[in-house]
Design a protein around this motif. Structure first.
Motif, PDB file in Angstrom:
ATOM      1  N   TYR A 186       0.798  -1.140  -0.079  1.00 23.14           N
ATOM      2  CA  TYR A 186       0.141  -0.109  -0.466  1.00 23.14           C
ATOM      3  C   TYR A 186       0.640   0.785  -0.463  1.00 23.14           C
ATOM      4  O   TYR A 186       0.797   2.274  -1.021  1.00 23.14           O
ATOM      5  N   ASN A 187       1.907   0.990   0.839  1.00 24.67           N
ATOM      6  CA  ASN A 187       3.059   2.330   1.005  1.00 24.67           C
ATOM      7  C   ASN A 187       3.321   2.037  -0.420  1.00 24.67           C
ATOM      8  O   ASN A 187       3.475   3.577  -0.620  1.00 24.67           O
ATOM      9  N   THR A 188       3.675   2.052  -1.179  1.00 26.10           N
ATOM     10  CA  THR A 188       4.171   1.410  -2.064  1.00 26.10           C
ATOM     11  C   THR A 188       3.175   1.876  -3.763  1.00 26.10           C
ATOM     12  O   THR A 188       4.213   2.404  -4.805  1.00 26.10           O
ATOM     13  N   ASP A 189       1.780   1.794  -3.177  1.00 29.12           N
ATOM     14  CA  ASP A 189       1.425   2.185  -3.987  1.00 29.12           C
ATOM     15  C   ASP A 189       0.031   2.186  -3.734  1.00 29.12           C
ATOM     16  O   ASP A 189      -0.781   1.607  -3.910  1.00 29.12           O
ATOM     17  N   HIS A 190      -0.572   3.371  -3.335  1.00 30.22           N
ATOM     18  CA  HIS A 190      -1.747   4.148  -2.615  1.00 30.22           C
ATOM     19  C   HIS A 190      -2.570   3.912  -3.729  1.00 30.22           C
ATOM     20  O   HIS A 190      -4.207   3.559  -3.145  1.00 30.22           O
ATOM     21  N   ALA A 191      -2.939   3.749  -5.156  1.00 28.74           N
ATOM     22  CA  ALA A 191      -3.865   3.164  -5.914  1.00 28.74           C
ATOM     23  C   ALA A 191      -3.990   1.377  -5.691  1.00 28.74           C
ATOM     24  O   ALA A 191      -5.953   1.388  -6.421  1.00 28.74           O
ATOM     25  N   ASN A 192      -3.182   1.036  -5.781  1.00 32.07           N
ATOM     26  CA  ASN A 192      -3.665  -0.485  -5.574  1.00 32.07           C
ATOM     27  C   ASN A 192      -3.715  -0.790  -4.191  1.00 32.07           C
ATOM     28  O   ASN A 192      -3.310  -2.306  -3.979  1.00 32.07           O
ATOM     29  N   ILE A 193      -5.016  -0.151  -3.700  1.00 32.57           N
ATOM     30  CA  ILE A 193      -5.692  -0.985  -2.531  1.00 32.57           C
ATOM     31  C   ILE A 193      -5.572  -2.471  -2.380  1.00 32.57           C
ATOM     32  O   ILE A 193      -5.427  -3.239  -1.508  1.00 32.57           O
TER      33      ILE A 193
END
Length: 232
Positions: A186-193
């Protein structure tokens, strides 16, 4: 004659002090043994402190630091052995520094100590601790590398304890690692919850009563569909 008397007095005083110091050392060694037998932590601390004053040694100092840390007296532990990074420290001293610095919310300093331990004897537990601290300090790529190492080396019987509830509980170390992995995703890619939630679901499949993972999942689900600025 006066000079001879003074010399004799000095020799006598020196002998008495040496005898007194030896007697005290013997007394506190016996006291230390008895306090350990009785399980009296304060007595053990008292005995070690006196012994370290009478006859200082690195080993005794490290042991005193460990007793403090094991009794959740982390400031006292660090006051005893210091907080500096020192590659020459014993494993016990580094362990005390790592645990105590983490306990008093000094993640960067704690990370230095855990990394020394990991260089000496890498294992899945240390990799978990390092990953957790790297997440706190914003090093998500580094955290993921440690998580992947730990997942490749974790054993089925390994467990990890959590204390965020009033009643501490344990889960499998693998589940704890999967929880961390979800947070890093999540921290790396907020768009991919969804990817992060899916990984945390893997942790919950292993440990349905994993409270911290459940809380993380709820927090992630509450962010679905929100604008990016509200997620940060």
């Amino acid at each position: 004659m006066r000079i001879r008397i003074v010399i004799l007095l000095l020799i006598s005083a020196s002998y008495s002090f040496g005898q007194s110091s030896t007697d005290l050392k013997s007394h506190y060694e016996a006291f230390y043994t008895q306090m350990k037998k009785q399980g009296d932590v304060n007595g053990v601390i008292n005995a070690l402190t006196h012994l370290n004053v009478i006859s200082p040694s690195k080993e005794r100092r490290d042991t005193l630091g460990y007793v403090y840390a094991n009794n959740n007296q982390h400031i006292q532990a660090l006051n005893t052995i210091g907080i500096e990074k020192n590659e020459a420290d014993s494993d016990l001293a580094v362990q005390v520094k790592a645990i105590s610095l983490k306990a008093i919310n000094q993640p960067k300093r704690a990370l230095e100590q855990f990394e020394i331990l990991n260089k000496r004897s890498p294992n899945a537990y240390l990799a978990y601790e390092i990953a957790d601290l790297k997440i706190q300090t914003g090093d998500n790529d580094g955290a993921m590398a440690n998580i992947e190492y730990a997942l490749a080396n974790v054993q089925e019987e390994m467990t990890y304890a959590f204390y965020e509830r009033q009643q501490p509980y344990e889960v499998s170390l693998k589940a704890a690692l999967l929880h961390l992995k979800g947070l890093v995703q999540y921290n790396t890619d907020h768009a991919n919850i969804e990817a992060a939630i899916s990984t945390i679901d893997e942790a919950l499949a292993l440990e349905p009563n994993f409270n911290l993972a459940s809380l993380s999942k709820q927090a992630l689900e509450s962010r679905k569909g929100k604008p990016e600025e509200e997620k940060n």
